[in-house]
Motif scaffolding. Sequence first.
Motif, short mmCIF file in Angstrom:
data_model
loop_
_atom_site.label_atom_id
_atom_site.label_comp_id
_atom_site.label_asym_id
_atom_site.label_seq_id
_atom_site.Cartn_x
_atom_site.Cartn_y
_atom_site.Cartn_z
N PRO A 84 -12.80 -94.40 -1.95
CA PRO A 84 -13.47 -93.84 -0.76
C PRO A 84 -12.75 -92.65 -0.13
N ASP A 85 -11.42 -92.52 -0.32
CA ASP A 85 -10.73 -91.49 0.48
C ASP A 85 -9.46 -90.96 -0.18
N LYS A 86 -9.34 -91.02 -1.50
CA LYS A 86 -8.13 -90.54 -2.16
C LYS A 86 -8.36 -89.13 -2.68
N VAL A 87 -7.76 -88.14 -2.03
CA VAL A 87 -7.90 -86.73 -2.42
C VAL A 87 -6.79 -86.38 -3.41
N HIS A 88 -7.16 -85.76 -4.53
CA HIS A 88 -6.18 -85.40 -5.56
C HIS A 88 -5.72 -83.95 -5.43
N ARG A 121 -3.28 -73.63 -3.99
CA ARG A 121 -3.68 -74.92 -4.56
C ARG A 121 -2.71 -75.98 -4.06
N ALA A 122 -3.26 -77.11 -3.67
CA ALA A 122 -2.46 -78.24 -3.21
C ALA A 122 -2.67 -79.42 -4.14
N ASP A 123 -1.58 -79.99 -4.62
CA ASP A 123 -1.60 -81.20 -5.43
C ASP A 123 -1.07 -82.32 -4.54
N LEU A 124 -1.97 -83.12 -4.00
CA LEU A 124 -1.54 -84.12 -3.03
C LEU A 124 -0.75 -85.25 -3.68
N HIS A 125 -1.06 -85.57 -4.93
CA HIS A 125 -0.30 -86.60 -5.64
C HIS A 125 1.14 -86.16 -5.85
N GLY A 126 1.31 -84.88 -6.24
CA GLY A 126 2.65 -84.35 -6.46
C GLY A 126 3.29 -83.79 -5.21
N LYS A 127 2.58 -83.87 -4.08
CA LYS A 127 3.09 -83.37 -2.80
C LYS A 127 3.55 -81.92 -2.92
N LEU A 145 -0.03 -49.61 2.33
CA LEU A 145 1.13 -50.46 2.13
C LEU A 145 0.65 -51.71 1.41
N LYS A 146 1.36 -52.09 0.34
CA LYS A 146 0.95 -53.25 -0.45
C LYS A 146 1.96 -54.39 -0.26
N LEU A 147 1.44 -55.55 0.10
CA LEU A 147 2.27 -56.74 0.28
C LEU A 147 1.76 -57.84 -0.65
N HIS A 148 2.67 -58.38 -1.46
CA HIS A 148 2.32 -59.50 -2.35
C HIS A 148 3.29 -60.64 -2.08
N VAL A 149 2.74 -61.82 -1.84
CA VAL A 149 3.55 -63.01 -1.58
C VAL A 149 3.09 -64.14 -2.49
N SER A 150 4.02 -64.85 -3.07
CA SER A 150 3.72 -66.06 -3.82
C SER A 150 4.84 -67.07 -3.56
N GLY A 151 4.53 -68.34 -3.75
CA GLY A 151 5.57 -69.32 -3.49
C GLY A 151 5.04 -70.73 -3.55
N SER A 152 5.91 -71.66 -3.21
CA SER A 152 5.54 -73.07 -3.25
C SER A 152 6.37 -73.86 -2.25
N ALA A 153 5.84 -75.01 -1.88
CA ALA A 153 6.55 -75.96 -1.04
C ALA A 153 6.25 -77.36 -1.56
N GLN A 154 7.31 -78.10 -1.88
CA GLN A 154 7.13 -79.45 -2.42
C GLN A 154 7.91 -80.45 -1.58
N ILE A 155 7.21 -81.49 -1.15
CA ILE A 155 7.84 -82.54 -0.35
C ILE A 155 8.62 -83.47 -1.27
N GLN A 156 9.93 -83.57 -1.02
CA GLN A 156 10.79 -84.47 -1.76
C GLN A 156 11.22 -85.61 -0.84
N GLU A 157 12.06 -86.49 -1.36
CA GLU A 157 12.41 -87.68 -0.60
C GLU A 157 13.10 -87.35 0.72
N GLN A 158 14.04 -86.40 0.70
CA GLN A 158 14.81 -86.10 1.90
C GLN A 158 14.69 -84.65 2.35
N ALA A 159 13.92 -83.85 1.64
CA ALA A 159 13.81 -82.44 1.99
C ALA A 159 12.50 -81.87 1.47
N ILE A 160 12.20 -80.67 1.94
CA ILE A 160 11.06 -79.90 1.43
C ILE A 160 11.64 -78.70 0.69
#
Length: 219
Positions: A84-88, A121-127, A145-160
């Motif tokens: 009913p409510d598990k988003v992947h 893109r967000a992978d909720l299972h992989g946080k 002026l051209k600006l390009h940004v890319s990156g990631s953030a992953q939630i780990q046990e004690q840090a992001i």
Amino acid sequence: VESLFVGHGGEIKGDLGVLLRSPQALSGIHADIALSVKGDAVTASLEFTGIKPANFAALDQRLTALNGLNMSLDGSINTTLTLPDKVHTISANIKSREGQFSYQDYYPDPLKLNSLDLQLRADLHGKLLNVQALDVLLGDAADPLKLHVSGSAQIQEQAIAVKLQTVLQQLKVTEFDLYWPRGLAQGARSWLVSNMKAGRVNNTTLDLAMQVPRGPESN
């Protein structure tokens, strides 16, 4: 509102078109929603046009910064989930044409926006949140002026874990005063604005990797 739902081979598909006229923040937004359901597996996509961020500023005090975004956003959002409510996963592609950006503390003079293209893109299972690309063109349309940004953030046990890559191209030295935020590194800003009178920064890159500790409430 227009809708069509078809069942075939145990799969249900539907399309829903919506044109919003109220409340004021949502007025003029057009959305098309596509839905596919097979068992408890759901794939949904939303395509939208005409979202104006500034219209949301009055809805909540925490959104007041949106008041400085004078632009119209178009794009799509796609998600996969299990009922009913598990988003992947959630992915989004958001674009804007010409507009303006202003923020009184840092940019009292509006910045001209030629285009904006955001893919994430967000992978909720992989946080994991992955910003595949944020591309922005600012200033003169013929020589922006051209600006390009890319990156990631992953939630780990004690840090992001945060990774960020920023590429800046075609910055005219005479535009330091326009693009360097007021109040940020004021000494360096003042010296560059006063002493650099000609030239261009063709390409500069900033790579950042850091671990942001999670507070006790995050566990």
